[in-house]
Motif scaffolding. Structure first.
Motif, mmCIF file in Angstrom:
data_model
loop_
_atom_site.group_PDB
_atom_site.id
_atom_site.type_symbol
_atom_site.label_atom_id
_atom_site.label_comp_id
_atom_site.label_asym_id
_atom_site.label_seq_id
_atom_site.Cartn_x
_atom_site.Cartn_y
_atom_site.Cartn_z
ATOM 1 N N TRP A 142 0.877 -1.184 0.000
ATOM 2 C CA TRP A 142 0.000 0.000 0.000
ATOM 3 C C TRP A 142 0.908 1.227 0.000
ATOM 4 O O TRP A 142 1.389 1.638 1.048
ATOM 5 N N PRO A 143 1.199 1.795 -1.188
ATOM 6 C CA PRO A 143 2.139 2.918 -1.257
ATOM 7 C C PRO A 143 1.533 4.225 -0.754
ATOM 8 O O PRO A 143 0.316 4.415 -0.792
ATOM 9 N N GLY A 144 2.400 5.121 -0.317
ATOM 10 C CA GLY A 144 1.940 6.426 0.159
ATOM 11 C C GLY A 144 3.110 7.265 0.644
ATOM 12 O O GLY A 144 4.249 7.063 0.198
ATOM 13 N N THR A 145 2.821 8.192 1.550
ATOM 14 C CA THR A 145 3.867 9.060 2.100
ATOM 15 C C THR A 145 3.677 9.192 3.612
ATOM 16 O O THR A 145 2.590 8.968 4.139
ATOM 17 N N VAL A 146 4.762 9.557 4.269
ATOM 18 C CA VAL A 146 4.730 9.795 5.719
ATOM 19 C C VAL A 146 4.593 11.296 5.949
ATOM 20 O O VAL A 146 5.416 12.083 5.453
ATOM 21 N N VAL A 147 3.553 11.699 6.691
ATOM 22 C CA VAL A 147 3.356 13.119 6.989
ATOM 23 C C VAL A 147 4.086 13.488 8.284
ATOM 24 O O VAL A 147 4.635 12.628 8.970
ATOM 25 N N ARG A 148 4.082 14.795 8.597
ATOM 26 C CA ARG A 148 4.918 15.265 9.706
ATOM 27 C C ARG A 148 4.249 15.208 11.066
ATOM 28 O O ARG A 148 4.898 15.297 12.095
ATOM 29 N N ALA A 149 2.914 15.065 11.089
ATOM 30 C CA ALA A 149 2.205 15.045 12.377
ATOM 31 C C ALA A 149 1.063 14.034 12.317
ATOM 32 O O ALA A 149 0.491 13.796 11.244
ATOM 33 N N GLU A 150 0.755 13.461 13.453
ATOM 34 C CA GLU A 150 -0.316 12.450 13.528
ATOM 35 C C GLU A 150 -1.690 13.062 13.259
ATOM 36 O O GLU A 150 -1.975 14.164 13.706
ATOM 37 N N ARG A 151 -2.515 12.284 12.541
ATOM 38 C CA ARG A 151 -3.907 12.693 12.311
ATOM 39 C C ARG A 151 -4.790 11.455 12.317
ATOM 40 O O ARG A 151 -4.447 10.452 11.697
ATOM 41 N N GLY A 152 -5.913 11.544 13.011
ATOM 42 C CA GLY A 152 -6.890 10.461 12.965
ATOM 43 C C GLY A 152 -6.778 9.499 14.136
ATOM 44 O O GLY A 152 -5.727 9.384 14.766
ATOM 45 N N THR A 153 -7.881 8.808 14.399
ATOM 46 C CA THR A 153 -7.930 7.910 15.561
ATOM 47 C C THR A 153 -8.450 6.516 15.207
ATOM 48 O O THR A 153 -8.648 5.694 16.083
ATOM 49 N N ALA A 181 -10.689 -2.065 1.932
ATOM 50 C CA ALA A 181 -10.738 -2.111 0.475
ATOM 51 C C ALA A 181 -9.369 -1.896 -0.136
ATOM 52 O O ALA A 181 -9.074 -2.380 -1.227
ATOM 53 N N ASP A 182 -8.500 -1.184 0.565
ATOM 54 C CA ASP A 182 -7.261 -0.738 -0.055
ATOM 55 C C ASP A 182 -5.985 -1.135 0.671
ATOM 56 O O ASP A 182 -4.911 -1.104 0.093
ATOM 57 N N SER A 183 -6.085 -1.465 1.953
ATOM 58 C CA SER A 183 -4.864 -1.613 2.762
ATOM 59 C C SER A 183 -3.992 -2.778 2.315
ATOM 60 O O SER A 183 -4.436 -3.698 1.626
ATOM 61 N N HIS A 184 -2.741 -2.734 2.742
ATOM 62 C CA HIS A 184 -1.768 -3.788 2.439
ATOM 63 C C HIS A 184 -2.267 -5.143 2.928
ATOM 64 O O HIS A 184 -2.171 -6.146 2.233
#
Length: 202
Positions: A142-153, A181-184
């Motif tokens: 599951w490709p993507g990027t790492v953001v700088r701050a946590e979001r979501g619970t 539906a999408d995760s690794h």
């Protein structure tokens, strides 16, 4: 009803596999976790790859219980860290399963990495071992990027800092259904469906 052992004590993983089977119309399989079978010695995760770890866990579980067993090994591979934490994802900070410490350490390590080089992928290898020794090993990414701050619970592990490709939300901001539906892990488990359908007699 065929019992299928998911070799984990992680309740969220059990729920996830049950949801995927239900969504794909696979009936006749009852998914149980390690808490539902007599205890057996579990080998430590010493494999160099996700596939080795998943296969070792599933083979151990199938041998010890006589049930068809599925196991997964998953983690986050960060480009700027040459694919690490990888198989060490759950114990990146030293203590196994300390999500917050792992996440904080990772963010600190790539703090200076510019946004355009913060590529990453969640990787999951899933292994299915039948009581007769038949093995199936698959891999989902599951490709993507790492953001700088946590979001979501909604998620766990590194979900709050991972934004999947084509998304603006982190994995921890997605609903369970969107993530399945999408995760690794969803992708890997779906690759096991043909064998799971056979098990279910479908």
């Amino acid at each position: 009803m065929t019992r299928l052992l998911l070799a984990t004590r992680n309740a969220k993983k059990l729920v996830e596999l049950r949801r995927i089977l239900e969504a794909e119309g696979v009936t006749g399989v009852e998914v149980v976790g390690l808490d539902a079978v007599p205890e057996f010695p579990e080998a430590p995760e010493t494999g160099a790859t996700f596939e080795e770890n998943a296969l070792a866990k599933a083979a151990d579980a199938a041998r010890a219980t006589g049930l068809p067993a599925v196991a997964d090994d998953s983690g986050l591979a960060v480009d700027a860290l040459n694919g690490m934490p990888g198989v060490l994802s759950a114990r990146w900070s030293g203590a196994h399963g300390d999500d917050q410490a792992n996440l904080d350490l990772l963010l600190g390590q790539i703090g200076d990495v510019p946004d355009e080089r913060r590529g990453a992928a969640f990787v999951s290898a899933a292994a299915l071992v039948l009581p007769d020794g038949t093995e199936t090993v698959v891999r989902g990414e599951w490709p993507g990027t790492v953001v700088r701050a946590e979001r979501g619970t909604n998620g766990f592990g590194y979900d709050p800092i991972f934004v999947p490709e084509g998304e603006t939300r982190t994995a921890a901001e997605l609903s369970a259904e969107e993530k399945d539906a999408d995760s690794h892990r969803g992708r890997a488990l779906r690759l096991l469906l043909p064998t799971l359908r056979e098990l279910a007699g479908q």
